[in-house]
Scaffold this active site. Structure first.
Site, mmCIF file in Angstrom:
data_model
loop_
_atom_site.group_PDB
_atom_site.id
_atom_site.type_symbol
_atom_site.label_atom_id
_atom_site.label_comp_id
_atom_site.label_asym_id
_atom_site.label_seq_id
_atom_site.Cartn_x
_atom_site.Cartn_y
_atom_site.Cartn_z
ATOM 1 N N GLN A 22 0.965 2.349 -11.725
ATOM 2 C CA GLN A 22 0.580 1.517 -11.041
ATOM 3 C C GLN A 22 -0.876 1.696 -10.355
ATOM 4 O OE1 GLN A 22 4.258 0.470 -8.507
ATOM 5 N NE2 GLN A 22 4.537 2.291 -9.357
ATOM 6 N N ARG A 23 -1.543 2.891 -10.445
ATOM 7 C CA ARG A 23 -2.481 3.127 -10.106
ATOM 8 C C ARG A 23 -3.762 3.303 -11.358
ATOM 9 N NH1 ARG A 23 -1.630 8.115 -6.537
ATOM 10 N NH2 ARG A 23 -3.224 9.247 -7.856
ATOM 11 N N ASP B 285 -1.612 0.715 -1.811
ATOM 12 C CA ASP B 285 -0.517 0.482 -0.836
ATOM 13 C C ASP B 285 -0.930 -0.477 0.258
ATOM 14 O OD1 ASP B 285 0.167 2.758 -1.995
ATOM 15 O OD2 ASP B 285 -0.387 4.335 -0.267
ATOM 16 N N GLY C 128 -8.419 5.841 1.420
ATOM 17 C CA GLY C 128 -7.455 5.350 2.108
ATOM 18 C C GLY C 128 -7.225 5.995 3.479
HETATM 19 O O1 F6P Z 1 -1.495 6.321 -1.545
HETATM 20 C C1 F6P Z 1 -1.550 5.667 -3.211
HETATM 21 C C2 F6P Z 1 -0.180 6.269 -3.764
HETATM 22 O O2 F6P Z 1 -0.064 6.066 -5.060
HETATM 23 C C3 F6P Z 1 1.193 6.074 -3.039
HETATM 24 O O3 F6P Z 1 1.614 4.739 -3.430
HETATM 25 C C4 F6P Z 1 2.262 7.122 -3.453
HETATM 26 O O4 F6P Z 1 3.034 7.378 -2.740
HETATM 27 C C5 F6P Z 1 0.936 8.416 -3.546
HETATM 28 O O5 F6P Z 1 -0.069 7.773 -3.528
HETATM 29 C C6 F6P Z 1 1.503 9.386 -4.594
HETATM 30 O O6 F6P Z 1 0.215 10.402 -4.516
HETATM 31 P P1 F6P Z 1 0.039 11.520 -5.329
HETATM 32 O O7 F6P Z 1 -0.775 10.800 -6.561
HETATM 33 O O8 F6P Z 1 -0.318 12.580 -4.877
HETATM 34 O O9 F6P Z 1 1.313 11.755 -6.141
#
Ligand code: F6P
Length: 357
Positions: free
Chosen positions: A283-284, A136, A111
């Site tokens: 969500q990921r 995002d 990203g």
């Molecule tokens: O950039 C992807 C993302 O999932 C964002 O939506 C979120 O703010 C961030 O990464 C969370 O990051 P981490 O996995 O470091 O908690």
């Protein structure tokens, strides 16, 4: 013979594996011989020479697999030029490992932060091709990033589930959606899930307008309200603060996130119960949706073609329904945000959705 290094950096998302498979399949389907070096856990693997030699078969059966077979980590760009704890020059180390393995190109999937480092490596003389990943969808130069549609599906499922319980109990519910500093994910999941109020960073909210929207619903006979709040949503007052003041406010805030602050304010102003749901990293996670499988495969295939042609220094992106190559120097360091006057926001407002503005 092409010698290819590959890495996935930053927060993971769905379809990273599908994209890498696309690159490798398009190369192994050509008449060119290829050697693939997979660097583990993002730039860390490239810095410390931690890699695995991979073959086409390592990329077989991973189209539907979530996460990344290479692992990932965050290596912040702002400290990339600082030596590590043992005094190692990280940029120099990455270059040395690239030259030691006599790589023709590095394929980097990531990203915003990842693209800044990828562009730095390009400036340092390495051949780089990147692919746009993030839930995002905030990467400049591409209308779409892979991971986004899968995350929209998950956040929408969450809002759908909340809908039924909110209706049964006549409650106000907030669903906090990821998206970092932009509102694409919240807007799309919010609209798909039929949220009544959608709060995104690009449109600072006024808590009184949110309360007005809730009361209007009540007057019209709706007993519940669903509010989709982007994790980066910000009030009009907070948006007027300097960056430093806002950071300080967040540090001293008693709330774990903006949604809890909004919930507390609504509760105090309306006397009604408010519940907050945060789907967070779900969500990921999981398998990429069909759109992302196809999209990431297409981007990967085009990246493979660029490699075969020896065209480097580009992100493979998507603009106006076409796969395009975008110069890395144009992408690095720029954020793609929603325009408050975008047509989708106008249409959402026509549907009666409040943005709290
Ligand atoms: O950039 C992807 C993302 O999932 C964002 O939506 C979120 O703010 C961030 O990464 C969370 O990051 P981490 O996995 O470091 O908690």
């Amino acid at each position: 013979m092409k010698r290819i290094g590959m890495l996935t950096s930053g927060g993971d998302c769905q379809a990273l594996n599908a994209a890498m498979r696309g690159v490798v399949k398009s190369l192994t389907n050509s008449s060119e011989d290829v050697e693939i070096y997979g660097f583990l856990e993002g730039y860390k693997g490239l810095i410390y020479g931690n890699f695995q030699m991979l073959t086409g078969s390592d990329f077989s059966g991973i189209l539907t697999k979530g996460g990344t077979i290479l692992g990932s980590s965050r290596t912040p760009f702002k400290t990339i030029k600082d030596p590590d704890e043992n005094g190692l020059d990280k940029v120099e180390a990455m270059k040395q490992n690239y030259y030691k393995l006599r790589l023709d190109v590095l394929v980097i999937l990531g990203g915003n932060g990842t693209h800044k480092t990828a562009n730095l490596l390009r400036e340092e003389g390495l051949n780089v091709i990147t692919l746009p990943k993030t839930i995002d969808n905030d990467l400049w130069g591409t209308d779409m990033t892979f991971g986004f549609q899968s995350a929209v599906n998950i956040a929408t499922d969450c809002i759908d589930c909340i809908h039924t319980t909110a209706a049964s109990h006549g409650r106000i519910f907030i669903v906090e959606v990821m998206g970092h500093k932009v509102g694409y994910l919240t807007l799309n999941a919010g609209m798909a899930g039929g949220a009544d109020i959608i709060l995104i960073p690009e449109i600072p909210y006024d808590i009184n307008k949110i309360v007005e929207a809730i009361e209007k619903r009540h007057k019209n006979g709706s007993k519940f309200t669903i509010i989709a709040v982007a994790e980066g949503a910000i009030s009009k007052e907070d948006a007027a603060l300097s960056k430093k003041e806002y950071k300080k406010k967040l540090e001293n805030s008693p709330y774990p996130s903006v949604s809890y602050e909004i919930a507390d304010q609504i509760q105090k102003k309306t006397g009604q119960e408010v519940r907050v749901t945060v789907p967070g990293h779900t969500q990921r996670g999981g398998s990429p949706c069909p759109y992302d499988r196809v999209f990431a495969s297409r981007l990967g295939a085009e990246a493979g073609e660029l490699i075969l042609k020896g065209e480097y220094g580009f992100m493979v992106g998507y603009r106006n329904r076409e796969i395009v190559k975008v110069p890395l120097e144009d992408v690095a360091g720029k954020l793609k945000m929603l325009e408050p006057d975008a047509s989708i926001i106008k249409e959402a407002k026509l549907l009666g959705i409040s943005f709290g503005d």
